[in-house]
Write an enzyme that holds these catalytic residues in place. Sequence first.
Site, PDB file in Angstrom:
ATOM      1  N   ASP A  51     -13.792  18.646   1.361  1.00 29.46           N
ATOM      2  CA  ASP A  51     -13.755  19.686   2.243  1.00 29.46           C
ATOM      3  C   ASP A  51     -15.098  20.061   2.607  1.00 29.46           C
ATOM      4  OD1 ASP A  51     -11.085  20.128   1.231  1.00 29.46           O
ATOM      5  OD2 ASP A  51     -11.366  22.005   0.417  1.00 29.46           O
ATOM      6  N   ASP A  52     -14.968  20.749   3.657  1.00 36.29           N
ATOM      7  CA  ASP A  52     -16.465  21.541   4.341  1.00 36.29           C
ATOM      8  C   ASP A  52     -17.343  20.670   4.988  1.00 36.29           C
ATOM      9  OD1 ASP A  52     -15.440  23.558   2.791  1.00 36.29           O
ATOM     10  OD2 ASP A  52     -17.161  23.902   1.372  1.00 36.29           O
ATOM     11  N   HIS A 102      -9.849  22.316   8.044  1.00 37.11           N
ATOM     12  CA  HIS A 102     -10.381  23.246   7.050  1.00 37.11           C
ATOM     13  C   HIS A 102     -10.883  24.374   7.714  1.00 37.11           C
ATOM     14  CE1 HIS A 102     -11.337  24.281   2.929  1.00 37.11           C
ATOM     15  NE2 HIS A 102     -12.564  24.242   3.098  1.00 37.11           N
ATOM     16  N   HIS A 106     -14.919  28.153   8.477  1.00 39.48           N
ATOM     17  CA  HIS A 106     -14.591  28.441   6.961  1.00 39.48           C
ATOM     18  C   HIS A 106     -14.126  29.936   6.717  1.00 39.48           C
ATOM     19  CE1 HIS A 106     -14.899  27.703   2.616  1.00 39.48           C
ATOM     20  NE2 HIS A 106     -14.638  26.408   3.119  1.00 39.48           N
ATOM     21  N   TYR A 143     -10.672  28.021   0.118  1.00 38.40           N
ATOM     22  CA  TYR A 143     -10.612  28.562  -1.189  1.00 38.40           C
ATOM     23  C   TYR A 143      -8.906  28.686  -1.584  1.00 38.40           C
ATOM     24  CZ  TYR A 143     -14.682  30.555   0.722  1.00 38.40           C
ATOM     25  OH  TYR A 143     -15.752  30.736   1.179  1.00 38.40           O
ATOM     26  N   HIS A 193     -16.513  18.285  -2.415  1.00 39.10           N
ATOM     27  CA  HIS A 193     -17.188  18.635  -1.134  1.00 39.10           C
ATOM     28  C   HIS A 193     -17.942  17.600  -0.792  1.00 39.10           C
ATOM     29  CE1 HIS A 193     -15.428  22.126  -3.100  1.00 39.10           C
ATOM     30  NE2 HIS A 193     -15.317  22.680  -1.919  1.00 39.10           N
TER      31      HIS A 193
HETATM   32 ZN    ZN Z   1     -14.110  25.204   1.783  1.00 39.99          ZN
END
Ligand code: ZN
Length: 242
Positions: A51-52, A102, A106, A143, A193
Site C-alpha cells: 500500500d501507499d 488506495h 489516503h 486503514y 508498504h
Molecule cells: Zn495506506
Amino acid sequence: MKPSKPMRTLWLTASALFLFCLLRSGAAPSAADVLPVSGTVPQKLVALTFDDGPRRSTTTALLDGLAQRGVKATFFLIGRQIPGNEDLIRRMDAEGHQIGIHTYDHTILTGLNEADFQAQVEVTRTLLTQLLGHNGFLLRPPYGMVDDGVKAMAGAPIILWSVDPEDWREQGADLVSQHLISQAKDGDILLLHDIFPGSVEAALETVDALMDQGFYFVTVEELFSLRHISLENGCVYRCAYP
Ligand SMILES: [Zn+2]
C-alpha cells in the site's frame, strides 16, 4: 468458501492460468509460470500486497528484487502519486503485478458522500485506466475502514488482509520479516508498504524464506481464482483459506 469442484476442474483452471501467464509475460519468469499444474493446485499460496506507493526509490528497489525472484505482487496505489511515476506503474503492469486503488490522497472513505467518495476512487481509477489502457482495479480502503456506503460505491472488490506486521512503525526489517514468516499460512494476504526501505528489505527476506518453505507468491486475483472464489464488487475479502 471451500473449493468443491472436481480435480479435473482444478487442473484445467490452473492450466489456463499457467497459459495465460505465459502468454502475458512472454519469456520472463514469474511465480505463476512455475506453478505446478500436473494434477494439483499448489498447497501453499500467499499474496504479497503493498500500500501507499508508488515511491520511486523504494518501489524501484522492490520491483527489481521481485523480478530477480520471479515473484508477482499486488500494489494498491495512491492516485496523487501517479503523476511523475507513470513509468514505474507501467513497469508493474508489464511485469505481471496486479494494481489496485488506495484512494487519491489516503482519505478515509467511510462516511463520505458520493461526490467525495468518487473524488478518491473514481478519479484514481480513471488515472490508472488512462495510463494502462485497461480497467478492473481492486480497492483497498485506507486503514481497512469499510462501511455500507463504501461497499455500495466501491465499484470493485474490496481487498483487506490477514497478516499485518505493522511495518509502518519502521521497527526494522528483521522484525517485520520474522512476523510475516512466522504467521504466513496458505491463503493469506500479507500487508506491507512499499514506501519504506525496511519494508522492501523485509519483503524480499520474506519471499526468500517462504519460497524455501514451498510457498508460491501470486497476485490477489490469482489467489482467489485458484481457490475458485469469485470476487464480487462491494464484497470484502481478507484471505482465501482452503
Ligand atoms: Zn495506506
